[in-house]
Design a protein around this motif. Structure first.
Motif, mmCIF file in Angstrom:
data_model
loop_
_atom_site.group_PDB
_atom_site.id
_atom_site.type_symbol
_atom_site.label_atom_id
_atom_site.label_comp_id
_atom_site.label_asym_id
_atom_site.label_seq_id
_atom_site.Cartn_x
_atom_site.Cartn_y
_atom_site.Cartn_z
ATOM 1 N N PRO A 114 0.826 -1.218 0.000
ATOM 2 C CA PRO A 114 0.000 0.000 0.000
ATOM 3 C C PRO A 114 0.859 1.267 0.000
ATOM 4 O O PRO A 114 0.505 2.250 -0.650
ATOM 5 C CB PRO A 114 -0.812 -0.112 1.287
ATOM 6 N N ASP A 115 1.991 1.238 0.701
ATOM 7 C CA ASP A 115 2.867 2.411 0.724
ATOM 8 C C ASP A 115 3.385 2.744 -0.670
ATOM 9 O O ASP A 115 3.472 3.914 -1.046
ATOM 10 C CB ASP A 115 4.060 2.187 1.659
ATOM 11 N N GLY A 116 3.709 1.732 -1.440
ATOM 12 C CA GLY A 116 4.171 1.956 -2.803
ATOM 13 C C GLY A 116 3.108 2.614 -3.661
ATOM 14 O O GLY A 116 3.405 3.499 -4.468
ATOM 15 N N ARG A 117 1.865 2.207 -3.486
ATOM 16 C CA ARG A 117 0.767 2.807 -4.239
ATOM 17 C C ARG A 117 0.559 4.267 -3.826
ATOM 18 O O ARG A 117 0.282 5.122 -4.671
ATOM 19 C CB ARG A 117 -0.505 1.990 -4.055
ATOM 20 N N ILE A 118 0.715 4.556 -2.540
ATOM 21 C CA ILE A 118 0.569 5.945 -2.075
ATOM 22 C C ILE A 118 1.681 6.815 -2.650
ATOM 23 O O ILE A 118 1.429 7.923 -3.146
ATOM 24 C CB ILE A 118 0.543 6.007 -0.538
ATOM 25 N N TRP A 119 2.929 6.323 -2.608
ATOM 26 C CA TRP A 119 4.036 7.099 -3.162
ATOM 27 C C TRP A 119 3.856 7.307 -4.665
ATOM 28 O O TRP A 119 4.202 8.370 -5.199
ATOM 29 C CB TRP A 119 5.376 6.449 -2.852
ATOM 30 N N ALA A 122 2.489 10.913 -9.107
ATOM 31 C CA ALA A 122 1.613 11.275 -10.219
ATOM 32 C C ALA A 122 1.019 12.671 -10.020
ATOM 33 O O ALA A 122 1.010 13.492 -10.953
ATOM 34 C CB ALA A 122 0.502 10.236 -10.371
ATOM 35 N N ALA A 123 0.521 12.942 -8.823
ATOM 36 C CA ALA A 123 -0.052 14.266 -8.551
ATOM 37 C C ALA A 123 0.998 15.358 -8.702
ATOM 38 O O ALA A 123 0.744 16.415 -9.288
ATOM 39 C CB ALA A 123 -0.668 14.296 -7.152
ATOM 40 N N SER A 124 2.201 15.099 -8.194
ATOM 41 C CA SER A 124 3.251 16.113 -8.292
ATOM 42 C C SER A 124 3.706 16.304 -9.735
ATOM 43 O O SER A 124 4.055 17.412 -10.135
ATOM 44 C CB SER A 124 4.428 15.767 -7.386
ATOM 45 N N ALA A 125 3.669 15.245 -10.544
ATOM 46 C CA ALA A 125 4.037 15.372 -11.959
ATOM 47 C C ALA A 125 3.040 16.258 -12.691
ATOM 48 O O ALA A 125 3.431 17.163 -13.440
ATOM 49 C CB ALA A 125 4.113 13.988 -12.615
ATOM 50 N N VAL A 126 1.759 16.031 -12.456
ATOM 51 C CA VAL A 126 0.729 16.854 -13.101
ATOM 52 C C VAL A 126 0.869 18.306 -12.663
ATOM 53 O O VAL A 126 0.879 19.227 -13.493
ATOM 54 C CB VAL A 126 -0.680 16.315 -12.788
ATOM 55 N N LEU A 127 1.003 18.531 -11.364
ATOM 56 C CA LEU A 127 1.130 19.901 -10.859
ATOM 57 C C LEU A 127 2.441 20.543 -11.313
ATOM 58 O O LEU A 127 2.464 21.727 -11.670
ATOM 59 C CB LEU A 127 1.030 19.918 -9.335
ATOM 60 N N GLY A 128 3.522 19.786 -11.305
ATOM 61 C CA GLY A 128 4.813 20.322 -11.745
ATOM 62 C C GLY A 128 4.801 20.719 -13.211
ATOM 63 O O GLY A 128 5.334 21.766 -13.588
#
Length: 127
Positions: free
Chosen positions: A92-97, A102-108
């Motif tokens: 589960p930790d891997g999926r969260i990271w 992914a979110a940071s890539a879109v925002l970046g």
């Protein structure tokens, strides 16, 4: 270099909000909201401001269609990495990271899009 600084900012914003370690706002808030409510309010508002600025800049730069296309690209690259065995999501930790990445890539990408286009978004500069 500017792209990586903007992507890092977006990644820090997302990871500071939540990550699988105890070092994130939501976990801290759950433990300390009653005894440190003023600090929790300040920290929560600072994160909210960061999200408003970041999301507004991203949507303004890319548009909703662009945001969806970048999100689709991140999803497709993730799918490719999983299919080729370069990435596994056993924990589960891997999926969260991965979601944080992914979110940071879109925002970046959204924060950096005016750099890619070669000029500031309309209305951002002087006439």
């Amino acid at each position: 270099m500017q792209f990586f600084m903007r992507w890092s900012f977006a990644g820090l914003l997302v990871a500071m909000t939540y990550n699988p370690t105890p070092w994130n706002y939501l976990s801290w808030f759950a433990r300390h909201r009653l005894d440190q409510l003023p600090l929790a309010a300040v920290m929560g508002l600072a994160l909210a401001i960061g999200y408003v600025v970041t999301l507004r800049a991203t949507v303004r730069a890319l548009g909703l269609t662009g945001v969806l296309l970048v999100l689709g690209l991140v999803a497709a690259v993730t799918w490719l990495a999983l299919d080729q065995g370069w990435l596994t999501l056993q924990t589960p930790d891997g999926r969260i990271w991965l979601a944080i990445f992914a979110a940071s890539a879109v925002l970046g990408i959204g924060l950096s899009w005016s750099m890619v286009r070669g000029h500031a978004p309309e209305g951002a500069g002087a006439s």
